[in-house]
Write a protein that holds these residues in place. Sequence first.
Motif, short mmCIF file in Angstrom:
data_model
loop_
_atom_site.label_atom_id
_atom_site.label_comp_id
_atom_site.label_asym_id
_atom_site.label_seq_id
_atom_site.Cartn_x
_atom_site.Cartn_y
_atom_site.Cartn_z
N PRO A 37 0.81 -1.21 0.00
CA PRO A 37 0.00 0.00 0.00
C PRO A 37 0.85 1.27 0.00
N GLY A 38 0.28 2.32 -0.56
CA GLY A 38 0.97 3.60 -0.63
C GLY A 38 0.32 4.46 -1.69
N GLY A 39 1.12 5.36 -2.27
CA GLY A 39 0.58 6.23 -3.30
C GLY A 39 1.54 7.33 -3.68
N LYS A 40 1.00 8.33 -4.35
CA LYS A 40 1.82 9.42 -4.89
C LYS A 40 2.32 10.36 -3.81
N VAL A 41 3.52 10.87 -4.03
CA VAL A 41 4.11 11.90 -3.17
C VAL A 41 3.61 13.25 -3.69
N GLU A 42 2.99 14.03 -2.82
CA GLU A 42 2.48 15.35 -3.18
C GLU A 42 3.60 16.39 -3.04
N PRO A 43 3.51 17.50 -3.81
CA PRO A 43 4.52 18.55 -3.69
C PRO A 43 4.68 19.03 -2.24
N GLY A 44 5.92 19.15 -1.80
CA GLY A 44 6.22 19.63 -0.45
C GLY A 44 6.27 18.55 0.61
N GLU A 45 5.91 17.31 0.25
CA GLU A 45 5.96 16.22 1.21
C GLU A 45 7.27 15.46 1.11
N SER A 46 7.76 14.98 2.23
CA SER A 46 8.86 14.02 2.19
C SER A 46 8.24 12.67 1.86
N ASN A 47 9.07 11.71 1.49
CA ASN A 47 8.55 10.37 1.20
C ASN A 47 7.86 9.78 2.43
N ALA A 48 8.47 9.94 3.60
CA ALA A 48 7.89 9.40 4.83
C ALA A 48 6.55 10.07 5.14
N GLN A 49 6.46 11.39 4.96
CA GLN A 49 5.19 12.10 5.20
C GLN A 49 4.12 11.62 4.24
N ALA A 50 4.48 11.45 2.98
CA ALA A 50 3.53 11.00 1.96
C ALA A 50 2.99 9.62 2.33
N LEU A 51 3.86 8.74 2.77
CA LEU A 51 3.44 7.39 3.11
C LEU A 51 2.52 7.38 4.33
N GLN A 52 2.85 8.19 5.33
CA GLN A 52 1.98 8.28 6.50
C GLN A 52 0.59 8.77 6.08
N ARG A 53 0.53 9.77 5.22
CA ARG A 53 -0.76 10.30 4.75
C ARG A 53 -1.53 9.24 3.97
N GLU A 54 -0.85 8.56 3.05
CA GLU A 54 -1.52 7.54 2.23
C GLU A 54 -2.08 6.41 3.09
N LEU A 55 -1.32 5.95 4.08
CA LEU A 55 -1.80 4.87 4.95
C LEU A 55 -3.01 5.32 5.77
N ARG A 56 -2.99 6.57 6.19
CA ARG A 56 -4.13 7.13 6.93
C ARG A 56 -5.36 7.18 6.01
N GLU A 57 -5.18 7.65 4.76
CA GLU A 57 -6.30 7.78 3.82
C GLU A 57 -6.83 6.43 3.35
N GLU A 58 -5.95 5.51 2.98
CA GLU A 58 -6.36 4.24 2.39
C GLU A 58 -6.76 3.18 3.41
N MET A 59 -6.23 3.29 4.63
CA MET A 59 -6.39 2.19 5.57
C MET A 59 -6.74 2.62 6.99
N ALA A 60 -6.88 3.92 7.24
CA ALA A 60 -7.09 4.45 8.59
C ALA A 60 -6.04 3.89 9.54
N LEU A 61 -4.80 3.84 9.04
CA LEU A 61 -3.70 3.26 9.79
C LEU A 61 -2.68 4.34 10.13
N GLU A 62 -2.40 4.47 11.41
CA GLU A 62 -1.40 5.45 11.87
C GLU A 62 -0.08 4.72 12.09
N VAL A 63 0.92 5.08 11.32
CA VAL A 63 2.24 4.48 11.43
C VAL A 63 3.26 5.60 11.48
N ASP A 64 4.17 5.52 12.43
CA ASP A 64 5.25 6.50 12.52
C ASP A 64 6.38 6.04 11.61
N ILE A 65 6.62 6.77 10.52
CA ILE A 65 7.63 6.36 9.54
C ILE A 65 8.77 7.36 9.56
#
Length: 137
Positions: A37-65
């Motif tokens: 699971p994951g998705g696109k990196v938005e402008p201004g996001e780090s890869n870790a921030q993008a992944l945290q956002r995607e997991l929250r949106e797609e899976m309601a999962l909070e993970v500290d990356i």
Amino acid sequence: MKKNEVVAAIIMYQDQILCMQRDKGKYEYISYKYEFPGGKVEPGESNAQALQRELREEMALEVDIKDEDYYMSVEHEYPDFKITMHSFICKVDSQEFTRKEHIDHKWLTRKELMTLDWAAADVPIVHKLQEDGDELN
């Protein structure tokens, strides 16, 4: 050809890895394939921030990356677009999450991963996970 920067989570619970199945989509060659699971990196996001956002949106999962959770990157060219996919190891304390966008999921051991039909860009990650064996536990 469009090029996307994307992120993917290798979600691990004990000795199992979460594999998510895509729904039918715009492109037949990735419809119904398994992926991390994951998705696109938005402008201004780090890869870790993008992944945290995607997991929250797609899976309601909070993970500290963190940056040190980085695993590997894959460059892949599909017929209609290219991606650079950055993957991260994400260890979780529970198998609980809400599947919002995918149609199925499986928790598998490293040895079982290749029993699934993976999206082509995810295959190099699967191979490396199998090669690394128990080093990640």
